[in-house]
Motif scaffolding. Structure first.
Motif, mmCIF file in Angstrom:
data_model
loop_
_atom_site.group_PDB
_atom_site.id
_atom_site.type_symbol
_atom_site.label_atom_id
_atom_site.label_comp_id
_atom_site.label_asym_id
_atom_site.label_seq_id
_atom_site.Cartn_x
_atom_site.Cartn_y
_atom_site.Cartn_z
ATOM 1 N N PRO A 67 0.127 -1.413 0.346
ATOM 2 C CA PRO A 67 -0.122 0.037 -0.367
ATOM 3 C C PRO A 67 0.788 1.478 0.281
ATOM 4 N N PHE A 68 1.738 1.497 0.751
ATOM 5 C CA PHE A 68 3.127 2.743 0.722
ATOM 6 C C PHE A 68 3.396 2.394 -0.697
ATOM 7 N N THR A 69 4.038 1.525 -0.548
ATOM 8 C CA THR A 69 4.483 1.838 -2.323
ATOM 9 C C THR A 69 3.244 2.397 -3.376
ATOM 10 N N LEU A 70 2.850 1.313 -3.534
ATOM 11 C CA LEU A 70 1.081 1.893 -4.741
ATOM 12 C C LEU A 70 0.650 3.338 -3.965
ATOM 13 N N MET A 71 0.990 4.132 -3.178
ATOM 14 C CA MET A 71 0.438 5.188 -2.550
ATOM 15 C C MET A 71 1.536 5.967 -3.408
ATOM 16 N N ASP A 72 2.990 5.413 -3.157
ATOM 17 C CA ASP A 72 3.801 6.694 -3.811
ATOM 18 C C ASP A 72 4.250 6.549 -5.470
ATOM 19 N N PHE A 73 3.588 5.257 -6.109
ATOM 20 C CA PHE A 73 3.558 5.583 -7.546
ATOM 21 C C PHE A 73 2.120 6.117 -7.792
ATOM 22 N N ILE A 74 1.424 6.007 -7.115
ATOM 23 C CA ILE A 74 0.262 7.075 -7.747
ATOM 24 C C ILE A 74 0.639 8.659 -8.040
ATOM 25 N N GLY A 75 0.913 8.755 -6.253
ATOM 26 C CA GLY A 75 0.966 9.691 -5.964
ATOM 27 C C GLY A 75 -0.149 10.289 -4.926
ATOM 28 N N HIS A 76 0.169 11.372 -4.155
ATOM 29 C CA HIS A 76 -0.807 12.040 -2.707
ATOM 30 C C HIS A 76 -1.715 12.645 -3.197
ATOM 31 N N ASP A 77 -1.317 13.832 -4.387
ATOM 32 C CA ASP A 77 -1.817 14.311 -4.779
ATOM 33 C C ASP A 77 -2.806 14.177 -5.554
ATOM 34 N N VAL A 78 -3.021 12.808 -6.007
ATOM 35 C CA VAL A 78 -4.355 11.990 -5.936
ATOM 36 C C VAL A 78 -4.570 10.902 -5.602
ATOM 37 N N ASN A 79 -4.224 10.151 -4.502
ATOM 38 C CA ASN A 79 -4.726 9.361 -3.767
ATOM 39 C C ASN A 79 -5.257 9.704 -2.803
ATOM 40 N N TYR A 80 -4.678 11.298 -2.125
ATOM 41 C CA TYR A 80 -5.051 11.903 -0.961
ATOM 42 C C TYR A 80 -6.866 11.916 -1.572
ATOM 43 N N ARG A 81 -6.292 12.643 -3.214
ATOM 44 C CA ARG A 81 -7.597 13.350 -3.158
ATOM 45 C C ARG A 81 -8.885 12.735 -3.373
ATOM 46 N N VAL A 82 -8.571 11.511 -3.947
ATOM 47 C CA VAL A 82 -9.756 10.752 -4.312
ATOM 48 C C VAL A 82 -10.396 10.327 -3.073
ATOM 49 N N THR A 83 -9.888 9.707 -1.753
ATOM 50 C CA THR A 83 -9.621 9.374 -0.499
ATOM 51 C C THR A 83 -10.497 10.817 0.195
ATOM 52 N N GLU A 84 -10.432 11.852 0.251
ATOM 53 C CA GLU A 84 -10.969 12.572 0.567
ATOM 54 C C GLU A 84 -12.037 13.092 -0.050
ATOM 55 N N SER A 85 -12.567 12.543 -1.366
ATOM 56 C CA SER A 85 -14.032 12.514 -2.191
ATOM 57 C C SER A 85 -14.841 11.938 -2.208
ATOM 58 N N VAL A 86 -14.282 10.290 -1.524
ATOM 59 C CA VAL A 86 -15.000 9.271 -1.386
ATOM 60 C C VAL A 86 -15.425 9.691 -0.203
ATOM 61 N N PHE A 87 -14.847 10.290 0.758
ATOM 62 C CA PHE A 87 -15.374 10.219 2.428
ATOM 63 C C PHE A 87 -16.466 11.151 2.542
ATOM 64 N N THR A 88 -16.061 12.398 1.480
ATOM 65 C CA THR A 88 -17.333 13.665 1.513
ATOM 66 C C THR A 88 -18.375 13.361 0.822
ATOM 67 N N ALA A 89 -18.147 12.536 -0.586
ATOM 68 C CA ALA A 89 -19.941 11.990 -1.246
ATOM 69 C C ALA A 89 -20.418 10.760 -0.536
ATOM 70 N N PHE A 90 -19.355 10.197 0.468
ATOM 71 C CA PHE A 90 -20.015 9.334 1.941
ATOM 72 C C PHE A 90 -20.705 10.091 2.985
ATOM 73 N N PHE A 91 -21.152 11.565 2.652
ATOM 74 C CA PHE A 91 -21.161 11.656 3.720
ATOM 75 C C PHE A 91 -20.863 11.779 5.185
#
Length: 385
Positions: free
Chosen positions: A225-249
Motif C-alpha cells: 500500500p505505501f509503495t502503491l500510494m507513492d506510485f499513484i501520487g498523494h496529490d491523486v490518492n489523497y484527493r480521491v480518498t477525501e472525495s469519497v469520504f465527503t461523497a459518502f456523507f
C-alpha cells in the motif's frame, strides 16, 4: 462510428489510441495546441512500439493514425456518434462543457464522462437530454488497463448501458456495470487497502516496509500500500480518498488520515516528487521489513478483512454484480484474487470474527461488519462454493 474525445492529456490520448486502434474515426479535441501535438506524438510513439513488439502490424498502426484527427475546434464534433470527455475533475467545468456540446452534436449522439470520482447523475443534470448521458471510466494507462467501468446515471435511458458495455467490449476491454455511487467499484472497494494500512502504521503496530512486505510476499499483491500510494501520487490518492469520504456523507469507513494529508500538504507526493512515504533520492536506502510471519499474517488478514467487508457491502447494496465486483478488483487494481472468492477461502465466519474483534476493540464505525456477511454466516452460505 465517429467518436469524439475531449481532453488530450494522458487519459484522453490513451482513450483516443484505444478507439482509433479498434477501427473508429477519432476527433481528439484540445484547445491547447501544444498539448494536442504532444498527444499526437505520444500516440504515434506508442503505436510504433506496439509494432516493434509484434503486437500490432505496421499496416494496422498506420490505419489507426490515419483515423486520428486532432482538432482545437469543438464545432468539428457535429458528426460524432459518441463523445467522451477526459478533462479536469471539476463538476462545474464538466457541466459547462456538456451544455456547450449539446448545441453542437446531433440528437442521437451519446454523451459520456470519464470521471473517476464525480456523480454521473450530477453531470447529466446539466444536459437538456440527460437520457443519453453515461459514465465510461477508463483506468490509466488506458491502452494497457483492461478494465472499464460503465456507469449509467439515474436519467440514462434503458438499454444504453448495455449498448455501451458491448461497444467497450468490442474495443478489447473488460467492461463492468456499476451503480452511480461514490467511487463506483474500484475506488470504493480499494479504500481500505490504503486506509487500514495507514491506520496500522499510525498505531505503531508495524512500519511501512513490514506492512508492504506482508501484503506483497504473504498476500500476493503486486505492490504494497505505501509503495502503491507513492506510485499513484498523494496529490491523486489523497484527493480521491477525501472525495469519497465527503461523497459518502462522512462515513467513518472512508475517513482520510492525517498522515497522508501531511504528505499532501508538504508536496511530498511520492515518486514524482522524490519523496513520499519513502525517499526516492538517488542515495536513499529502503528500510528492511520485519519478516516475522505471525506479524505479517496479522497485518494481511486485518487489511483483507476490511477489503472483503467493503466488497460484500457493495454487493449487498447492488453497486455491482458479484462477478463484476471480482473482475473489477482483479483487472482494475490487479488484486491476486477476487475479494469474495478470497472470503470463501479464508472462511466468511473467520472474516466476520476479525471485523467483530476490531469493532469490540476500537468501537469505531469503520469496523462495522456488513449485514450481508453476518447473514451469510448465519445461513451458512458462500459467495461461490
Amino acid at each position: 462510428m465517429i467518436i469524439g474525445i475531449i481532453g488530450s492529456g494522458a487519459m484522453g490520448a490513451g482513450i483516443a489510441q484505444v478507439v482509433a486502434t479498434a477501427g473508429h474515426t477519432v476527433r481528439l479535441l484540445d484547445q491547447n495546441a501544444e498539448a494536442l501535438q504532444r498527444a499526437s506524438q505520444s500516440i504515434e510513439t506508442n503505436l510504433r512500439k506496439l509494432t516493434e513488439k509484434g503486437k500490432l502490424t505496421a499496416a494496422a498502426a498506420e490505419a489507426a493514425l490515419a483515423r486520428l484527427h486532432p482538432t482545437g475546434a469543438i464545432q468539428q464534433f457535429t458528426d460524432c456518434e459518441l463523445v467522451l470527455e477526459a478533462v479536469v475533475e471539476d463538476l462545474a467545468v464538466k457541466q459547462q462543457l456538456f451544455r456547450e456540446l449539446e448545441s453542437i452534436v446531433s440528437a442521437d449522439c451519446v454523451l459520456a464522462s470519464n470521471t473517476s470520482s464525480l456523480s454521473v447523475t450530477a453531470i447529466a443534470a446539466a444536459c437538456q437530454h440527460p437520457e443519453r448521458f453515461i459514465g465510461i471510466h477508463f483506468f490509466n494507462p488506458a491502452p494497457l488497463m483492461q478494465l472499464v467501468e460503465v456507469i449509467p446515471a439515474i436519467q440514462t435511458k434503458a438499454g444504453l448501458a448495455t449498448e455501451v458495455r458491448d461497444l467497450v467490449a468490442s474495443w478489447g476491454k473488460l467492461p463492468v456495470l456499476a451503480k452511480d455511487t461514490p467511487g463506483f467499484i474500484v475506488n470504493r472497494v480499494a479504500r481500505p487497502f490504503y486506509g487500514e494500512a495507514i491506520r496500522i502504521l499510525e498505531e505503531g503496530l508495524a512500519d511501512m516496509a513490514t506492512i508492504d512486505w506482508a501484503l506483497t510476499e504473504l498476500g500476493g499483491f503486486r505492490m504494497g500500500p505505501f509503495t502503491l500510494m507513492d506510485f499513484i501520487g498523494h496529490d491523486v490518492n489523497y484527493r480521491v480518498t477525501e472525495s469519497v469520504f465527503t461523497a459518502f456523507f462522512f462515513d467513518p469507513r472512508y475517513k482520510p488520515s492525517f498522515t497522508q494529508k501531511r504528505l499532501f500538504e508538504a508536496g511530498y507526493y511520492g515518486r514524482k516528487a522524490g519523496r513520499g512515504f519513502y525517499s526516492y533520492a538517488p542515495d536513499a536506502v529502503l528500510p528492511e521489513p520485519n519478516r516475522d510471519a505471525a506479524l505479517g499474517y496479522t497485518i494481511l488478514h486485518r487489511v483483507l478483512a476490511m477489503l472483503i467487508n467493503e466488497a460484500a457491502d457493495a454487493l449487498a447494496l447492488n453497486v455491482a454484480s458479484r462477478d463484476d465486483l471480482e473482475l473489477a478488483m482483479t483487472k482494475g487494481v490487479n488484486y491476486p484474487k477476487g475479494l469474495l472468492a478470497w472470503a470463501d477461502e479464508l472462511g466468511i465466519a473467520e472474516v466476520l470474527d476479525m471485523l467483530d474483534n476490531l469493532y469490540a476493540e476500537y468501537h469505531e464505525d469503520r469496523y462495522r461488519a456488513s449485514a450481508l456477511l453476518r447473514r451469510m454466516v448465519r445461513e451458512r452460505q458462500h459467495f461461490f462454493i
